[in-house]
Design a protein around this motif. Structure first.
Motif, PDB file in Angstrom:
ATOM      1  N   GLY A   1       0.689  -1.200   0.058  1.00  0.00           N
ATOM      2  CA  GLY A   1       0.030  -0.145  -0.163  1.00  0.00           C
ATOM      3  C   GLY A   1       0.841   1.415   0.047  1.00  0.00           C
TER       4      GLY A   1
ATOM      5  N   GLU B   1       2.694   2.172  -6.653  1.00  0.00           N
ATOM      6  CA  GLU B   1       2.200   1.479  -5.625  1.00  0.00           C
ATOM      7  C   GLU B   1       2.969   0.180  -5.256  1.00  0.00           C
ATOM      8  OE1 GLU B   1      -1.907  -0.442  -3.809  1.00  0.00           O
ATOM      9  OE2 GLU B   1      -1.905   0.702  -5.417  1.00  0.00           O
TER      10      GLU B   1
ATOM     11  N   ARG C   1       2.227   7.148   2.981  1.00  0.00           N
ATOM     12  CA  ARG C   1       1.651   5.834   3.594  1.00  0.00           C
ATOM     13  C   ARG C   1       0.456   6.325   4.527  1.00  0.00           C
ATOM     14  NH1 ARG C   1       5.776   2.424   7.385  1.00  0.00           N
ATOM     15  NH2 ARG C   1       6.185   1.515   5.065  1.00  0.00           N
TER      16      ARG C   1
ATOM     17  N   ASP D   1      -3.821   6.974   4.435  1.00  0.00           N
ATOM     18  CA  ASP D   1      -5.333   6.972   4.071  1.00  0.00           C
ATOM     19  C   ASP D   1      -5.233   6.309   2.678  1.00  0.00           C
ATOM     20  OD1 ASP D   1      -8.383   7.359   4.299  1.00  0.00           O
ATOM     21  OD2 ASP D   1      -7.822   8.737   2.584  1.00  0.00           O
ATOM     22  N   ARG D   2      -6.151   5.380   1.954  1.00  0.00           N
ATOM     23  CA  ARG D   2      -6.319   4.821   0.956  1.00  0.00           C
ATOM     24  C   ARG D   2      -6.845   6.046  -0.088  1.00  0.00           C
ATOM     25  NH1 ARG D   2      -3.650   1.588  -2.428  1.00  0.00           N
ATOM     26  NH2 ARG D   2      -4.953   1.514  -4.438  1.00  0.00           N
ATOM     27  N   LYS D   3      -7.656   6.669   0.394  1.00  0.00           N
ATOM     28  CA  LYS D   3      -8.270   8.001  -0.500  1.00  0.00           C
ATOM     29  C   LYS D   3      -6.982   8.719  -1.111  1.00  0.00           C
ATOM     30  CE  LYS D   3     -11.700  11.174  -0.943  1.00  0.00           C
ATOM     31  NZ  LYS D   3     -12.923  11.786  -0.379  1.00  0.00           N
TER      32      LYS D   3
ATOM     33  N   ALA E   1      -3.756   7.965  -0.976  1.00  0.00           N
ATOM     34  CA  ALA E   1      -2.907   7.274  -1.846  1.00  0.00           C
ATOM     35  C   ALA E   1      -3.520   7.096  -3.418  1.00  0.00           C
ATOM     36  CB  ALA E   1      -2.779   5.780  -1.383  1.00  0.00           C
ATOM     37  N   GLU E   2      -4.618   7.171  -3.530  1.00  0.00           N
ATOM     38  CA  GLU E   2      -5.175   7.199  -4.710  1.00  0.00           C
ATOM     39  C   GLU E   2      -5.104   8.347  -5.516  1.00  0.00           C
ATOM     40  OE1 GLU E   2      -6.669   4.643  -6.473  1.00  0.00           O
ATOM     41  OE2 GLU E   2      -7.080   3.197  -5.177  1.00  0.00           O
TER      42      GLU E   2
END
Length: 254
Positions: free
Chosen positions: A140, A166, A220, A222-224, A226-227
């Motif tokens: 991630g 990623e 590294r 929050d996924r949002k 990272a997107e």
């Protein structure tokens, strides 16, 4: 007469010493060794197990063996193995270690089976401890790829196509993902697997062959968020799509 008795006594004493030494070497010492040697139970593989396989009762058995020089993470109860999943290949006769099994299906199968043909997974070698962020990379993470002596120009650069990439796995030399392995030195990552486009995969393959790849951690968390980095990289790799989108917006405005 005294001399003869003296010699006889020395002969008897010598023979006694030899007999005593024989008894100590060949009788007493083995007994002490066998008594003091610790025996442990280990779980041993009965038939070859492939990475990702669910381990069943007929695949393993408990056996007794010497506990000398055995690793701390060796498994001694088959109940700690049966029903779990292999995180690496194991062959008949292997002893099962905690680092070789997981409670859930091996994560590698999950992220590789999720590829849909648009992106690719490619692994690159960490040629030194430092090139992979000293073993700290995790699934991630968003990283930048640094290429020393890029295209033999003598310059160290971050290729535009590889600014935000990623990480989907960091893998040790035995083939297990580091996040599922123990903290032993042998479990430090030796490769990193990245999720990339075809164009990025080709550049990484060239860098893998021609030089050393360094990775710097960009984000590294929050996924949002990272997107957002991945979307920015996609726009850099496909500028025509961005231009067309802007043109469409301008057309609608007019």
């Amino acid at each position: 007469m005294k001399i003869l008795n003296y010699l006889k006594n020395r002969t008897v004493l010598g023979i006694s010493c030899i007999v005593l030494a024989f008894i100590i070497c060949f009788v007493v010492s083995p007994l002490i060794s066998n008594t003091s040697e610790k025996t442990i139970t280990v779980v041993r593989v009965l038939s070859d197990i492939k990475s990702g396989d669910e381990i069943t009762k007929d695949m393993v058995s408990e056996v007794k063996m010497s506990g000398t020089n055995q690793p701390d993470n060796i498994i001694s109860d088959d109940r700690d193995v049966i029903g779990k999943y292999a995180v690496m290949d194991m062959t008949k006769g292997d002893n099962v270690l905690k680092s070789k099994v997981s409670d859930t299906a091996y994560v590698e199968n999950t992220y590789l089976s999720g590829l849909n043909g648009t992106n690719r997974a490619i692994s690159v070698t960490l040629k030194s401890f430092a090139t992979g962020l000293s073993g700290k990379l995790k699934s991630g993470d968003i990283v930048s790829i640094i290429a020393p002596d890029y295209h033999k120009t003598g310059m160290t650069v971050v290729p535009p196509e590889l600014q935000f990439v990623e990480v989907i796995a960091a893998t040790n030399k035995s083939g297990a993902d580091v996040e599922n392995a123990t903290g032993e030195e042998s479990d430090l990552p030796s490769t990193v697997t990245l999720l990339v486009s075809e164009k990025q995969a080709l550049i990484l393959a060239e860098l893998e062959k021609s030089g050393t790849i360094h990775m710097s951690l960009v984000y590294r968390g929050d996924r949002k968020k990272a997107e957002e980095f991945l979307k920015a990289q996609e726009d850099l790799n496909n500028p025509q799509d961005t231009d067309e989108s802007e043109a469409d917006k301008n057309g609608e405005t007019e």
